[in-house]
Scaffold this motif. Structure first.
Motif, PDB file in Angstrom:
ATOM      1  N   ASP A 132      51.895  46.999  52.234  1.00 39.90           N
ATOM      2  CA  ASP A 132      52.191  47.837  52.971  1.00 39.90           C
ATOM      3  C   ASP A 132      53.834  47.221  51.707  1.00 39.90           C
ATOM      4  OD1 ASP A 132      50.865  49.180  54.235  1.00 39.90           O
ATOM      5  OD2 ASP A 132      52.319  48.460  56.133  1.00 39.90           O
ATOM      6  N   GLY A 133      54.136  48.250  50.765  1.00 39.02           N
ATOM      7  CA  GLY A 133      55.431  47.837  50.252  1.00 39.02           C
ATOM      8  C   GLY A 133      55.051  46.994  49.193  1.00 39.02           C
ATOM      9  N   ILE A 134      53.596  46.456  48.756  1.00 38.95           N
ATOM     10  CA  ILE A 134      53.667  46.222  47.347  1.00 38.95           C
ATOM     11  C   ILE A 134      53.740  46.692  46.211  1.00 38.95           C
ATOM     12  CG2 ILE A 134      52.398  43.378  46.834  1.00 38.95           C
ATOM     13  CD1 ILE A 134      52.655  42.215  49.605  1.00 38.95           C
ATOM     14  N   ASP A 135      53.299  46.749  45.400  1.00 35.19           N
ATOM     15  CA  ASP A 135      52.344  47.404  44.721  1.00 35.19           C
ATOM     16  C   ASP A 135      51.511  47.463  43.895  1.00 35.19           C
ATOM     17  OD1 ASP A 135      54.270  50.187  44.815  1.00 35.19           O
ATOM     18  OD2 ASP A 135      55.718  49.941  43.655  1.00 35.19           O
ATOM     19  N   GLU A 136      51.585  45.607  43.716  1.00 31.49           N
ATOM     20  CA  GLU A 136      50.193  44.732  43.395  1.00 31.49           C
ATOM     21  C   GLU A 136      49.886  44.318  43.223  1.00 31.49           C
ATOM     22  OE1 GLU A 136      48.822  46.265  38.461  1.00 31.49           O
ATOM     23  OE2 GLU A 136      50.431  45.102  38.683  1.00 31.49           O
ATOM     24  N   ALA A 137      48.806  43.167  43.051  1.00 29.23           N
ATOM     25  CA  ALA A 137      48.981  41.950  43.392  1.00 29.23           C
ATOM     26  C   ALA A 137      48.412  41.323  42.573  1.00 29.23           C
ATOM     27  CB  ALA A 137      48.329  41.050  44.492  1.00 29.23           C
ATOM     28  N   TYR A 138      48.353  40.041  41.978  1.00 26.33           N
ATOM     29  CA  TYR A 138      47.723  39.190  40.966  1.00 26.33           C
ATOM     30  C   TYR A 138      47.196  37.981  41.276  1.00 26.33           C
ATOM     31  CZ  TYR A 138      48.123  35.922  36.416  1.00 26.33           C
ATOM     32  OH  TYR A 138      47.296  35.206  35.725  1.00 26.33           O
ATOM     33  N   ALA A 139      45.816  37.683  40.765  1.00 28.02           N
ATOM     34  CA  ALA A 139      45.964  35.824  41.221  1.00 28.02           C
ATOM     35  C   ALA A 139      44.960  35.382  39.724  1.00 28.02           C
ATOM     36  CB  ALA A 139      44.656  36.163  41.840  1.00 28.02           C
ATOM     37  N   ALA A 140      45.295  34.139  40.122  1.00 29.91           N
ATOM     38  CA  ALA A 140      44.644  33.787  38.426  1.00 29.91           C
ATOM     39  C   ALA A 140      44.204  32.324  39.214  1.00 29.91           C
ATOM     40  CB  ALA A 140      45.560  33.051  37.473  1.00 29.91           C
ATOM     41  N   VAL A 141      42.933  31.836  38.465  1.00 32.53           N
ATOM     42  CA  VAL A 141      42.274  30.783  39.282  1.00 32.53           C
ATOM     43  C   VAL A 141      41.581  29.811  38.112  1.00 32.53           C
ATOM     44  CG1 VAL A 141      40.371  28.955  40.475  1.00 32.53           C
ATOM     45  CG2 VAL A 141      41.657  31.961  41.346  1.00 32.53           C
ATOM     46  N   TYR A 142      42.760  28.640  38.149  1.00 32.00           N
ATOM     47  CA  TYR A 142      42.507  27.338  36.969  1.00 32.00           C
ATOM     48  C   TYR A 142      41.421  26.375  37.709  1.00 32.00           C
ATOM     49  CZ  TYR A 142      46.407  29.967  34.978  1.00 32.00           C
ATOM     50  OH  TYR A 142      46.885  31.211  34.034  1.00 32.00           O
TER      51      TYR A 142
END
Length: 183
Positions: free
Chosen positions: A101-111
């Motif tokens: 709720d209240g979050i438009d988008e999420a991001y993840a990068a795995v190095y």
């Protein structure tokens, strides 16, 4: 209506994908993990190279509530309630989705650091409102930021965290990139 984009250090953070560390800023032996698993031998497959996240690519940006909730839990830890209700599996999934709720988008990068096989994860959340990101930063994520394994930044409506082992060259590069976005 489009939200205002923060201008930071001459950089315009137009999308969460801008959090991706450019390959020329990564140390030798550190790169985005190319797949969620690799075959180590004829009978052995090593999984978890995308940190067990429900993502389809690396790096990944998603507006799916289940992905947003999964990434938020990676940043803050599980939701703790005093007297959790007895829920069915479906009810529990619905309950957990409130984390989106209240979050438009999420991001993840795995190095992946090839020599040590250690993973460094970079997570980002873009909130609908900068004030919600600020509240998350000051309250919910406060304990996360105290860990020596974590580097975090607040970039207007975006919060981002790099997580890995202290002294890891990949984490150092991720942390350097994140802090450069604040300047």
């Amino acid at each position: 209506m489009t939200a205002a984009l923060p201008v930071l250090g001459g950089l315009l953070i137009a999308a969460l994908g801008d959090l991706t560390v450019p390959s020329d800023r990564l140390p030798q032996g550190c790169a985005l993990s190319p797949s969620a698993s690799v075959r180590e031998s004829a009978n052995r497959v090593r999984g978890g190279l995308w940190a067990g996240l429900p993502i389809r690519s690396n790096p990944s940006t998603s507006s799916e509530p289940s992905v947003i909730a999964a990434i938020r839990v990676r940043i803050t830890g599980p939701l703790v309630t005093r007297d959790p209700p007895a829920l069915s599996e479906h009810g529990l999934a619905r309950f957990q989705l409130q984390l989106a709720d209240g979050i438009d988008e999420a991001y993840a990068a795995v190095y992946l650091e090839f020599e040590t096989q250690e993973l460094v994860t970079l997570y980002g959340l873009r909130f609908a409102e900068a004030s919600a990101a600020d509240e998350f930063w000051n309250n919910t994520a406060a304990r996360t930021r105290k860990s020596p394994r974590v580097t975090g930044v607040l970039l207007g409506p975006i919060v981002a965290f790099g997580i890995g082992s202290p002294g890891n060259a990949c984490l150092t590069a991720v942390a350097s990139h994140l802090t450069s976005l604040q300047q």
